[in-house]
Structure formats: structure tokens, C-alpha cells
Design a protein around this motif. Structure first.
Motif, PDB file in Angstrom:
ATOM      1  N   GLY A 278      70.509  56.311  17.068  1.00 49.34           N
ATOM      2  CA  GLY A 278      69.801  55.940  18.349  1.00 49.34           C
ATOM      3  C   GLY A 278      68.785  54.736  18.376  1.00 49.34           C
ATOM      4  O   GLY A 278      68.236  54.594  19.222  1.00 49.34           O
ATOM      5  N   ALA A 279      68.968  53.976  17.096  1.00 46.46           N
ATOM      6  CA  ALA A 279      67.797  53.029  16.914  1.00 46.46           C
ATOM      7  C   ALA A 279      68.356  51.525  17.142  1.00 46.46           C
ATOM      8  O   ALA A 279      69.406  51.367  16.842  1.00 46.46           O
ATOM      9  N   ASP A 280      67.465  50.711  17.291  1.00 47.95           N
ATOM     10  CA  ASP A 280      67.723  49.335  17.179  1.00 47.95           C
ATOM     11  C   ASP A 280      67.336  48.968  15.790  1.00 47.95           C
ATOM     12  O   ASP A 280      66.513  49.664  15.174  1.00 47.95           O
ATOM     13  N   LEU A 281      67.814  47.929  15.218  1.00 44.65           N
ATOM     14  CA  LEU A 281      67.613  47.301  13.971  1.00 44.65           C
ATOM     15  C   LEU A 281      66.902  46.045  14.164  1.00 44.65           C
ATOM     16  O   LEU A 281      67.318  44.907  14.635  1.00 44.65           O
ATOM     17  N   LEU A 282      65.648  45.894  13.561  1.00 43.56           N
ATOM     18  CA  LEU A 282      64.984  44.698  13.367  1.00 43.56           C
ATOM     19  C   LEU A 282      64.780  44.328  11.975  1.00 43.56           C
ATOM     20  O   LEU A 282      64.339  44.805  10.950  1.00 43.56           O
ATOM     21  N   LEU A 283      65.440  42.696  11.677  1.00 42.46           N
ATOM     22  CA  LEU A 283      65.673  42.513  10.415  1.00 42.46           C
ATOM     23  C   LEU A 283      64.628  41.237  10.515  1.00 42.46           C
ATOM     24  O   LEU A 283      64.573  40.414  11.321  1.00 42.46           O
ATOM     25  N   ASP A 284      64.001  41.073   9.418  1.00 42.75           N
ATOM     26  CA  ASP A 284      62.921  39.821   9.477  1.00 42.75           C
ATOM     27  C   ASP A 284      62.286  39.955   7.904  1.00 42.75           C
ATOM     28  O   ASP A 284      62.620  40.681   7.050  1.00 42.75           O
ATOM     29  N   THR A 285      61.536  38.697   7.675  1.00 40.49           N
ATOM     30  CA  THR A 285      61.109  38.576   6.181  1.00 40.49           C
ATOM     31  C   THR A 285      59.533  39.319   6.166  1.00 40.49           C
ATOM     32  O   THR A 285      58.635  38.932   6.781  1.00 40.49           O
ATOM     33  N   ILE A 286      59.781  40.355   5.637  1.00 36.57           N
ATOM     34  CA  ILE A 286      58.498  41.059   5.578  1.00 36.57           C
ATOM     35  C   ILE A 286      58.049  41.259   4.068  1.00 36.57           C
ATOM     36  O   ILE A 286      57.157  42.122   4.065  1.00 36.57           O
ATOM     37  N   ALA A 287      58.718  41.069   3.200  1.00 34.57           N
ATOM     38  CA  ALA A 287      58.426  40.956   1.757  1.00 34.57           C
ATOM     39  C   ALA A 287      57.099  39.910   1.595  1.00 34.57           C
ATOM     40  O   ALA A 287      57.175  38.818   1.841  1.00 34.57           O
ATOM     41  N   LEU A 288      56.232  40.407   0.285  1.00 30.00           N
ATOM     42  CA  LEU A 288      55.159  39.546  -0.066  1.00 30.00           C
ATOM     43  C   LEU A 288      55.603  39.032  -1.399  1.00 30.00           C
ATOM     44  O   LEU A 288      55.806  39.652  -2.354  1.00 30.00           O
ATOM     45  N   GLY A 289      55.447  37.423  -1.507  1.00 26.04           N
ATOM     46  CA  GLY A 289      55.523  36.780  -2.856  1.00 26.04           C
ATOM     47  C   GLY A 289      57.134  36.831  -3.268  1.00 26.04           C
ATOM     48  O   GLY A 289      58.099  37.489  -2.786  1.00 26.04           O
ATOM     49  N   PRO A 290      57.275  36.122  -4.394  1.00 22.79           N
ATOM     50  CA  PRO A 290      58.682  35.942  -4.963  1.00 22.79           C
ATOM     51  C   PRO A 290      59.257  37.148  -5.507  1.00 22.79           C
ATOM     52  O   PRO A 290      60.376  37.290  -5.708  1.00 22.79           O
ATOM     53  N   ALA A 291      58.515  38.254  -5.975  1.00 21.17           N
ATOM     54  CA  ALA A 291      59.294  39.228  -6.391  1.00 21.17           C
ATOM     55  C   ALA A 291      59.788  40.321  -5.332  1.00 21.17           C
ATOM     56  O   ALA A 291      60.697  40.902  -5.673  1.00 21.17           O
ATOM     57  N   GLY A 292      59.466  40.019  -3.981  1.00 18.06           N
ATOM     58  CA  GLY A 292      59.955  40.826  -3.222  1.00 18.06           C
ATOM     59  C   GLY A 292      59.827  42.368  -3.066  1.00 18.06           C
ATOM     60  O   GLY A 292      60.539  43.062  -2.490  1.00 18.06           O
ATOM     61  N   ASP A 293      58.947  42.929  -3.858  1.00 24.71           N
ATOM     62  CA  ASP A 293      58.902  44.225  -3.976  1.00 24.71           C
ATOM     63  C   ASP A 293      57.468  44.807  -3.230  1.00 24.71           C
ATOM     64  O   ASP A 293      57.195  46.123  -3.501  1.00 24.71           O
ATOM     65  N   ARG A 294      56.799  44.214  -2.628  1.00 27.87           N
ATOM     66  CA  ARG A 294      55.823  44.539  -1.864  1.00 27.87           C
ATOM     67  C   ARG A 294      55.906  43.992  -0.212  1.00 27.87           C
ATOM     68  O   ARG A 294      56.070  43.029  -0.162  1.00 27.87           O
ATOM     69  N   HIS A 295      55.292  44.721   0.617  1.00 28.58           N
ATOM     70  CA  HIS A 295      55.400  44.293   1.917  1.00 28.58           C
ATOM     71  C   HIS A 295      54.263  43.329   2.402  1.00 28.58           C
ATOM     72  O   HIS A 295      52.964  43.625   1.903  1.00 28.58           O
TER      73      HIS A 295
END
Length: 314
Positions: A278-295
Motif C-alpha cells: 500500500g506504499a509509495d516509493l521515494l528514491l533519493d540520494t540519502i547516503a553519506l560519503g563515498p562509502a555509501g554505508d551511512r545515512h
């Protein structure tokens, strides 16, 4: 906006840090099944709620200030205090002296200058039990493993989890009444990110908390992890996280799913999985730094703002 975030560990810390940028009325509902490290030692020795995830939630809501840094400091060396975080010991002392976990956490919040609340999902320590495949020569053989650390680090594939009252295994886990009320009265409720089987899904297995999540009029948002977690969700696609959530709580409907665009290789599949809930999907750039393993707290906060606004507009 009355916001409630459910989870544990670093995932809940990320959510709370973002929510602090949106509202002062934030309640963290925290898992209490940890049995490893400093928390596990204090739980076994004193019979208390494991304090580690509760400590992380408190310091996330406190923000960058001196007492928060003190709470996170861990003792070194090889003695009895080695590995213990100061905040864990403070919480253990408050729990023993005051008796009531809700009162003890409120006192710790006052000490740290927290404006929101931190609540345990249960007033009693809980145990996680999982059905796991891939641990025997026959890959379809199911083994039952117990304990948060064992589930989180298993080299097998977790199929399903259950939750037990640690002291009375024949009784279902009981929810903290204040946590149930917070979910029921919230404007927005967040699940994830975090260790899926040991921090996120356990909230759905406490009957009163599950019913509150199903019945609340709040906007329900799932925040997906940036990367699969080695062990319990190794090899999981983003949509598999949603499938597992639905398997554990088939009555739960979701209003929005938030994910990092770079972490989703097949957006159409994830969009279909979100729609099934029942959900909408929101895709965005929400990762921090080049490693991409922290929000990134700022990016996640803005994405959550848009998610809630989109659902309310719909």
C-alpha cells in the motif's frame, strides 16, 4: 508533528538524528533483546534490560554535547570495566535504583537534555529465536538458533524469527504501555533502517505493539538499509526486505518506503513490492560519503518530510 521511530542500534540512531531536524516531539521505541558485548554482560549479571541500544537512542536525541560524548565513551584495558560504555553503566544504575525502566530513561533523558523520549519496546528482556537454513550439508535443513548475536552473525539464511519473554518462555512478550500509546497517538511512525531481523522486525512480534502499528492513524514509513548486512540479510535485495516484513506482519499496511537511489538496482521491482504493502516509493540520494554505508541526516530528514507530505496529499 509527533514522530515515533522503532528500531535499535546504529539504524535507529540515524533515524532519530534525522527526525531531530524535523520536530522536537520524537519518541524512540527500542528493542531489548541484545545479548552481546557490554549490554549482554550487564543483562546476564544484573538481570536488567540490555542498555546499549537505549543509550544510543538517548545520545542521538541529545545531539553533539559533552554528556552525550561521555555516555558513548568506552573503557579500555583488560579489567572488569573493559568494553563497558559509561552510558550503559549509568543506565544500569538508574534501572536498579529507580526500578521502573520508563522512569529511569526519563531521568537519563533529563541528564542529557533530551527533549524527546526513549522507551523500551518491553519492560522485560526478550530473546530472539530464528529458523535458519544453509547451516547443514542439505541446504534445505532448518536449524533453530537463539540469541540476538547468534542470529545477527549466522552464516546461514534467516527464514523467520520469533520473540520470547526471557524469564517466561511460555508467555508472549509484553509491550511497554507507554510505547503502545506513543504509536497509537503518533502522526508519523518509522520502521528501519537497521538490522532487519534483530532490530526492526522484533517490534512486529510484540502483540500489543503490533496491534498499535496496524491500527494507528499515523503515516507509516519504512526506511530501507543502504547495504545488506553480513550474516542475517546477506544477499537480500531491497524488495526482499519488504517481503520479509510482510511475512512477519501480513496485516500491516505501509504508506511510504524510503530508499537510497544508488542502493536500488531494480527500482521497478521495489516499487511493485512497496505497492503490495500500500506504499509509495521515494528514491533519493540519502547516503553519506563515498562509502555509501551511512545515512546523511539532512538528506534523510528532507526525504522523510517529502514522504509524509506526499502521503498526506494523497
Amino acid at each position: 508533528m509527533r514522530a515515533v521511530a522503532l528500531g535499535g542500534g546504529h539504524g535507529l540512531h540515524a533515524t532519530l538524528t534525522a527526525l531531530r531536524l524535523l520536530t522536537d516531539d520524537v519518541t524512540a521505541v527500542v528493542t531489548v533483546a541484545d545479548d552481546g558485548g557490554s549490554s549482554g554482560r550487564l543483562r546476564r549479571e544484573l538481570g536488567l534490560l540490555p542498555p546499549g541500544d537505549l543509550r544510543k537512542a538517548l545520545t542521538a536525541l541529545a545531539g553533539p554535547q559533552a554528556w552525550a560524548a561521555v555516555f558513548e565513551h568506552r573503557f579500555g584495558g583488560t579489567g572488569a570495566l573493559a568494553g563497558h560504555a559509561i552510558g550503559n553503566l549509568v543506565l544500569a544504575g538508574l534501572l536498579e535504583v529507580l526500578g521502573d525502566p520508563v522512569v529511569a530513561l526519563a531521568e537519563a533523558a533529563r541528564l542529557l537534555g533530551v527533549t524527546g523520549r526513549v522507551l523500551p519496546m518491553s519492560l522485560e528482556p526478550l530473546d530472539i529465536e530464528a529458523d535458519v537454513t544453509g547451516l547443514e550439508e542439505d541446504p534445505s535443513t532448518v536449524r533453530r538458533i537463539r540469541g540476538q548475536v547468534a542470529v545477527a552473525t549466522t552464516p546461514g539464511r534467516v527464514r523467520r524469527i520469533r520473540l520470547h519473554n526471557a524469564a517466561h518462555r511460555d508467555q508472549p512478550p509484553r509491550a511497554c504501555p507507554e510505547a503502545v500509546a506513543a504509536v497509537r497517538d503518533a502522526d508519523v511512525v518509522l520502521l528501519g533502517p537497521g538490522s532487519w531481523f534483530t532490530s526492526v522486525l522484533p517490534h512486529l512480534l510484540v502483540p500489543e505493539l503490533h496491534d498499535a502499528l496496524v491500527r494507528t492513524a499515523a503515516t507509516r514509513v519504512v526506511v530501507l538499509n543502504l547495504v545488506p548486512q553480513p550474516g542475517e540479510t546477506a544477499g537480500f535485495s531491497p524488495e526482499r526486505h519488504l517481503d520479509v516484513l510482510s511475512e512477519h506482519a501480513p496485516r500491516l499496511r505501509i504508506d511510504a518506503v524510503v530508499a537510497d537511489a544508488d542502493a536500488v538496482s531494480t527500482p521497478d521491482r521495489l516499487r511493485r513490492a512497496a505497492k503490495a504493502l500500500g506504499a509509495d516509493l521515494l528514491l533519493d540520494t540519502i547516503a553519506l560519503g563515498p562509502a555509501g554505508d551511512r545515512h546523511d541526516p539532512d538528506a534523510l530528514a528532507e526525504c522523510l518530510r517529502r514522504a509524509v507530505g506526499s502521503v498526506r496529499g494523497r
